[in-house]
Design an enzyme around this catalytic site. Structure first.
Site, PDB file in Angstrom:
ATOM      1  N   ARG A   1       0.843  -1.200   0.000  1.00 18.42           N
ATOM      2  CA  ARG A   1       0.000   0.000   0.000  1.00 18.42           C
ATOM      3  C   ARG A   1       0.876   1.248   0.000  1.00 18.42           C
ATOM      4  O   ARG A   1       0.546   2.244  -0.653  1.00 18.42           O
ATOM      5  CB  ARG A   1      -0.947  -0.008   1.194  1.00 18.42           C
TER       6      ARG A   1
ATOM      7  N   CYS B   1      -1.118   5.793   9.242  1.00 18.77           N
ATOM      8  CA  CYS B   1      -1.475   4.489   8.664  1.00 18.77           C
ATOM      9  C   CYS B   1      -2.618   4.726   7.680  1.00 18.77           C
ATOM     10  O   CYS B   1      -2.599   5.714   6.957  1.00 18.77           O
ATOM     11  CB  CYS B   1      -1.862   3.503   9.772  1.00 18.77           C
TER      12      CYS B   1
END
Length: 276
Positions: A172, A231
């Site tokens: 990611r 995050c």
């Protein structure tokens, strides 16, 4: 005080004359609601707390899990029996992300005695209970600001002047995949530091010296004021802040994280395996 506690220590304190408040924060990203697992069996005396509804505000421009309002959060904690001068132990199913979110919120709002059950419920060897407790109302009143917090501009500045860690999975960070948010990639200047590398195969945190070595290798040095974490939506990032705390670093959390950053098309996006 260490921010984590072993299952043995948790059981010992729970059997003592002044047991801690136990909070069950089982949660999975995109998974079934944790309440059913809680009702099927939990550590005796534990109160269930809903991460999506009680440890976050409504999703929107501030991200998928923006911080809850202090008044709302305080009401939830008082209903769970949390007091200003009473120890709190939080746990989840074992991943540690949700428990760390509860730990961070309590610490950020001024509670001084909060610990995460290392390894979560999976580490617990005692009996489980189906009894739903009705704790006496606590007296905890949140006073936000006890831990450092970043907004989007602060995260961008720290990525340039200090160390901003991206706690998401490496794919990611690189932008290879993005299953949730508008676009893949990372904040320019951020360093990839997947949360999964903070723990061993048993889900327990690595020893403090191993964590210190890991973060030193990523660029964290003696300047504890120059480290931040983000995050996807501020949940697993809290786990990385907790790992940094174990390693001796007081890190700032960018609570809006990638879900807030990527939703703003004016914000730059970097891709690939390097920070820039």
């Amino acid at each position: 005080m260490k921010p984590i506690i072993s299952a043995f220590e948790c059981a010992s304190e729970s059997a003592g004359p002044r047991p801690p408040v136990l909070l069950d924060v089982r949660w999975q990203l995109g998974g079934p609601h944790g309440r059913s697992d809680y009702e099927a069996g939990h550590i005796p005396g534990a109160v269930f707390v809903d991460l999506d509804a009680e440890l976050a505000g409504p999703a929107g421009a501030g991200g998928r899990h923006p911080l809850p309002g202090p008044a709302e959060f305080g009401a939830v904690m008082r209903r769970a029996g949390v007091g200003r001068d009473r120890s709190v132990i939080v746990y989840d199913g074992g991943q540690g992300w949700a428990a760390a979110r509860a730990w961070w919120l309590l610490r950020w709002t001024g509670h001084r005695d909060v610990r995460v059950l290392d390894g979560g419920l999976a580490a617990w060897t005692g009996e489980l209970s189906k009894e739903i407790p009705a704790p006496a109302e606590g007296d905890f009143v949140p006073e936000p600001g006890a831990l450092p917090l970043l907004d989007a501009d602060g995260a961008a500045a720290l990525a340039r002047s200090g160390l901003l860690l991206d706690a998401r999975a490496a794919e990611r960070y690189r932008g290879d995949v993005e299953p949730i948010d508008r676009v893949g990639g990372h904040i320019p200047g951020a360093v990839s530091a997947p949360t999964g590398e903070n723990v061993g195969a048993d889900g327990r945190f690595l020893p403090a010296d191993a964590l210190a070595a890991r973060f030193a290798g990523l660029g964290a040095d003696g300047d504890t004021a120059g480290v931040g974490v983000y995050c996807g939506s501020g949940v697993s990032g809290a786990h990385e802040v907790l790992a940094l705390e174990i390693a001796g670093h007081r890190a700032a959390l960018y609570a809006g994280s990638w879900s807030e950053w990527s939703a703003d098309e004016s914000r730059p996006v970097a891709t690939g395996p390097t920070p820039l």
